[in-house]
Design a protein around this motif. Sequence first.
Motif, mmCIF file in Angstrom:
data_model
loop_
_atom_site.group_PDB
_atom_site.id
_atom_site.type_symbol
_atom_site.label_atom_id
_atom_site.label_comp_id
_atom_site.label_asym_id
_atom_site.label_seq_id
_atom_site.Cartn_x
_atom_site.Cartn_y
_atom_site.Cartn_z
ATOM 1 N N LEU A 120 5.570 6.327 -4.178
ATOM 2 C CA LEU A 120 5.159 6.898 -2.893
ATOM 3 C C LEU A 120 6.049 8.056 -2.549
ATOM 4 C CD1 LEU A 120 4.634 3.601 -0.924
ATOM 5 C CD2 LEU A 120 3.019 4.524 -2.411
ATOM 6 N N ALA A 121 5.229 8.919 -1.997
ATOM 7 C CA ALA A 121 6.118 10.330 -1.496
ATOM 8 C C ALA A 121 5.153 10.965 -0.430
ATOM 9 C CB ALA A 121 6.226 11.420 -2.755
ATOM 10 N N PHE A 122 6.077 11.693 0.495
ATOM 11 C CA PHE A 122 5.376 12.369 1.552
ATOM 12 C C PHE A 122 5.154 13.739 1.196
ATOM 13 C CE2 PHE A 122 5.871 14.936 5.339
ATOM 14 C CZ PHE A 122 4.999 14.306 6.198
ATOM 15 N N GLU A 123 4.089 14.390 1.499
ATOM 16 C CA GLU A 123 3.767 15.973 1.192
ATOM 17 C C GLU A 123 2.973 16.233 2.226
ATOM 18 O OE1 GLU A 123 1.398 17.376 -2.532
ATOM 19 O OE2 GLU A 123 3.473 16.830 -3.101
ATOM 20 N N ASP A 124 3.223 17.140 3.154
ATOM 21 C CA ASP A 124 2.341 17.827 4.041
ATOM 22 C C ASP A 124 1.637 16.882 4.862
ATOM 23 O OD1 ASP A 124 3.682 20.299 3.288
ATOM 24 O OD2 ASP A 124 2.225 20.471 1.821
ATOM 25 N N GLY A 125 2.180 15.939 5.672
ATOM 26 C CA GLY A 125 1.493 15.044 6.333
ATOM 27 C C GLY A 125 0.589 13.960 5.813
ATOM 28 N N THR A 126 1.038 13.982 4.222
ATOM 29 C CA THR A 126 0.033 12.972 3.810
ATOM 30 C C THR A 126 0.979 11.946 2.758
ATOM 31 O OG1 THR A 126 -0.363 14.360 1.728
ATOM 32 C CG2 THR A 126 -1.936 14.544 3.701
ATOM 33 N N LEU A 127 0.337 11.095 2.119
ATOM 34 C CA LEU A 127 1.162 10.114 1.314
ATOM 35 C C LEU A 127 0.613 10.417 -0.208
ATOM 36 C CD1 LEU A 127 1.339 6.761 2.926
ATOM 37 C CD2 LEU A 127 3.054 8.533 3.055
ATOM 38 N N ARG A 128 1.448 11.038 -0.973
ATOM 39 C CA ARG A 128 1.113 11.197 -2.649
ATOM 40 C C ARG A 128 1.502 9.844 -3.183
ATOM 41 N NH1 ARG A 128 2.004 16.219 -6.261
ATOM 42 N NH2 ARG A 128 2.258 15.372 -8.180
ATOM 43 N N VAL A 129 0.255 9.305 -3.829
ATOM 44 C CA VAL A 129 0.540 8.101 -4.280
ATOM 45 C C VAL A 129 0.210 7.955 -6.057
ATOM 46 C CG1 VAL A 129 -0.278 5.645 -4.399
ATOM 47 C CG2 VAL A 129 -0.218 6.827 -2.273
ATOM 48 N N ASP B 231 -7.337 12.407 -5.682
ATOM 49 C CA ASP B 231 -7.035 13.528 -5.416
ATOM 50 C C ASP B 231 -7.081 14.361 -6.819
ATOM 51 O OD1 ASP B 231 -6.231 16.094 -4.594
ATOM 52 O OD2 ASP B 231 -4.130 15.676 -3.937
ATOM 53 N N ALA B 232 -8.267 15.056 -7.036
ATOM 54 C CA ALA B 232 -8.449 15.327 -8.365
ATOM 55 C C ALA B 232 -7.482 16.824 -8.578
ATOM 56 C CB ALA B 232 -9.787 16.042 -8.234
ATOM 57 N N ARG B 233 -6.943 17.477 -7.489
ATOM 58 C CA ARG B 233 -5.948 18.623 -7.786
ATOM 59 C C ARG B 233 -4.836 17.979 -8.205
ATOM 60 N NH1 ARG B 233 -2.138 20.711 -4.859
ATOM 61 N NH2 ARG B 233 -2.521 19.066 -3.063
ATOM 62 N N SER B 234 -4.316 16.998 -7.629
ATOM 63 C CA SER B 234 -2.828 16.677 -8.103
ATOM 64 C C SER B 234 -2.991 15.351 -9.168
ATOM 65 C CB SER B 234 -2.030 16.034 -6.931
ATOM 66 O OG SER B 234 -2.558 14.952 -6.324
ATOM 67 N N LYS B 235 -4.283 15.042 -9.468
ATOM 68 C CA LYS B 235 -4.371 13.837 -10.152
ATOM 69 C C LYS B 235 -3.718 12.504 -9.667
ATOM 70 C CE LYS B 235 -5.720 16.191 -14.279
ATOM 71 N NZ LYS B 235 -5.975 17.524 -13.544
ATOM 72 N N THR B 236 -3.636 12.583 -8.678
ATOM 73 C CA THR B 236 -2.906 11.115 -7.835
ATOM 74 C C THR B 236 -4.006 10.636 -6.890
ATOM 75 O OG1 THR B 236 -1.832 12.414 -6.089
ATOM 76 C CG2 THR B 236 -0.677 12.354 -8.174
ATOM 77 N N ARG B 237 -3.473 9.977 -6.061
ATOM 78 C CA ARG B 237 -4.069 9.289 -4.846
ATOM 79 C C ARG B 237 -3.487 9.833 -3.504
ATOM 80 N NH1 ARG B 237 -8.193 6.428 -6.424
ATOM 81 N NH2 ARG B 237 -8.668 5.751 -4.095
ATOM 82 N N ARG B 238 -3.969 9.840 -2.525
ATOM 83 C CA ARG B 238 -3.614 10.339 -1.167
ATOM 84 C C ARG B 238 -4.122 9.318 -0.142
ATOM 85 N NH1 ARG B 238 -0.298 14.926 -1.439
ATOM 86 N NH2 ARG B 238 -0.826 16.295 -2.992
ATOM 87 N N ALA B 239 -3.395 9.391 0.675
ATOM 88 C CA ALA B 239 -3.475 8.646 2.064
ATOM 89 C C ALA B 239 -3.048 9.489 3.492
ATOM 90 C CB ALA B 239 -2.761 7.166 1.918
ATOM 91 N N PRO B 240 -3.308 9.389 4.499
ATOM 92 C CA PRO B 240 -2.707 9.955 5.615
ATOM 93 C C PRO B 240 -1.605 9.229 5.863
ATOM 94 C CG PRO B 240 -4.938 8.959 6.145
ATOM 95 C CD PRO B 240 -4.839 8.464 4.630
ATOM 96 N N ALA B 241 -0.416 9.938 6.300
ATOM 97 C CA ALA B 241 0.942 9.419 6.264
ATOM 98 C C ALA B 241 1.008 8.301 7.126
ATOM 99 C CB ALA B 241 1.737 10.814 6.961
ATOM 100 N N PHE B 242 -0.058 7.885 8.253
ATOM 101 C CA PHE B 242 0.305 7.004 9.299
ATOM 102 C C PHE B 242 -0.115 5.787 8.510
ATOM 103 C CE2 PHE B 242 -4.249 7.423 9.586
ATOM 104 C CZ PHE B 242 -4.680 6.242 10.324
ATOM 105 N N ARG B 243 -0.478 5.685 7.311
ATOM 106 C CA ARG B 243 -0.886 4.705 6.664
ATOM 107 C C ARG B 243 0.448 3.908 5.792
ATOM 108 N NH1 ARG B 243 -5.231 2.400 9.174
ATOM 109 N NH2 ARG B 243 -7.066 3.735 9.141
ATOM 110 N N TYR B 244 1.444 4.712 5.930
ATOM 111 C CA TYR B 244 2.463 4.464 5.102
ATOM 112 C C TYR B 244 3.093 2.761 5.328
ATOM 113 C CZ TYR B 244 7.737 4.456 3.746
ATOM 114 O OH TYR B 244 8.851 3.916 3.332
ATOM 115 N N ALA B 245 3.238 2.390 6.568
ATOM 116 C CA ALA B 245 3.536 1.002 6.539
ATOM 117 C C ALA B 245 2.427 0.099 6.273
ATOM 118 C CB ALA B 245 3.713 0.737 8.210
ATOM 119 N N ALA B 246 1.179 0.371 6.285
ATOM 120 C CA ALA B 246 0.239 -0.609 5.743
ATOM 121 C C ALA B 246 0.108 -0.708 4.339
ATOM 122 C CB ALA B 246 -1.105 -0.257 6.310
#
Length: 447
Positions: A6-15, A29-44
Amino acid sequence: MPDATLAFEDGTLRVEADPALDLPHTEADARSKTRRAPAFRYAALREHLDERGLSYEDRVLDAPDLPDVASSYELRAYQRDALSAWEEAGRRGVLELPTGSGKTVIGLKAIEDLQVATLVVVPTIDLLEQWRRELEAEFGIPVGQLGGGEQTVEPLTVSTYDSAYLRADELGDRFGLAVFDEVHHLGGEGYRDIARLLAAPARMGLTATFERPDGAHEVVADLVGEKAYAIDPDDLAGEHLAPYDIKRLEVELTAEERERYEAANEVFTNYLASSNIRMQSGSDYQELVKRSGSDPRAREALLAKQRAREVMMNSDAKVDALEGILADHRGDRVIVFTAHNDLVYRLSERFLLPAITHQTGTAERREILERFREGTYSRVVTSNVLDEGVDVPDANVAVVLSGSGSEREFTQRLGRILRPTDDDRPALLYEVVTAETAEERVAERRR
């Protein structure tokens, strides 16, 4: 190898994880070939990984260390209950307490308990300065400020909602706790992004009235947490807040005012009858506003409604009623609330009252409030500008000459007179309502 990173990137989580894991709140996320989540979902997301026993590398927070901080405040029983309820809710949630009950103290204690970098978000410059003064006085460390002409970031930082909105994607990984004062503001369309872009796993919302008429408090509950604790002014009156009473005074329109009110109201109601708009919700009013852009009759109906409202809210009898109230409370500290600036200035001129509106400069407003605090002034008349977000000196009498049907507005105005006084005088709120007008329904809604 961890199951996920898990990493933070411009208000999103890069997973980064095996797609077969099907992690909640994420999407490809096709561009980075990873998954993304809104940053506020970090705890969940972290909670989900822990519950499934999956290993993960957590690079999300880059928060600076907070120096050891301690507050001298001793929490009252209900403040301890509120903080405990928030802790039990997973350090997420909204605390609803009356104005003057010490919501700020609860926020300070949460910072002390967690000992993590914290961002406090507030709606006004006045509140920004109040929080900063309080934090510096209690903790004795530098406090950052975003807003009011300053942009400094410290492990403990206070920001306006406007500044936080502009910088949340940049600073979203810098704080472990976010405290949202007057959290109902977070329901606004733009401000929602502040909470979405912050990764802070611990979140506290503070407010006197959580529910919003537009239902946006449900969005706030998703971003910050559900209401974890609530207590009414009645539960604190007499011990922690001043005992209070509410008196409703009904006044009559003059014959000439009645004629103008009925004529304007007839134009409005006739249009509603012919247009199938029932005015039973905010969306009905928005539909009328929308139609007024292209339909001359809708525009005239809207203007007529405004004329009728001005007649009933600014009637001569209200001014006379205020004269009697001021005469009865010569030794008291009185705040007079109205809905319109025109009436503020009319009352200011007639009764020689210091006036505060949105047009009053910051320096002048502070001078008036300071003189009110020290007793040089004993009365102030204002429009909506003192409802929230301003440190108002103690008063024991409030007069609501006009206002909206908002329960929040009414609660905030009541809260302005509930701080206990040295002589234990009860607080008194006068509600002046024009009889046989729509204002009677407005008054019932806000109560």
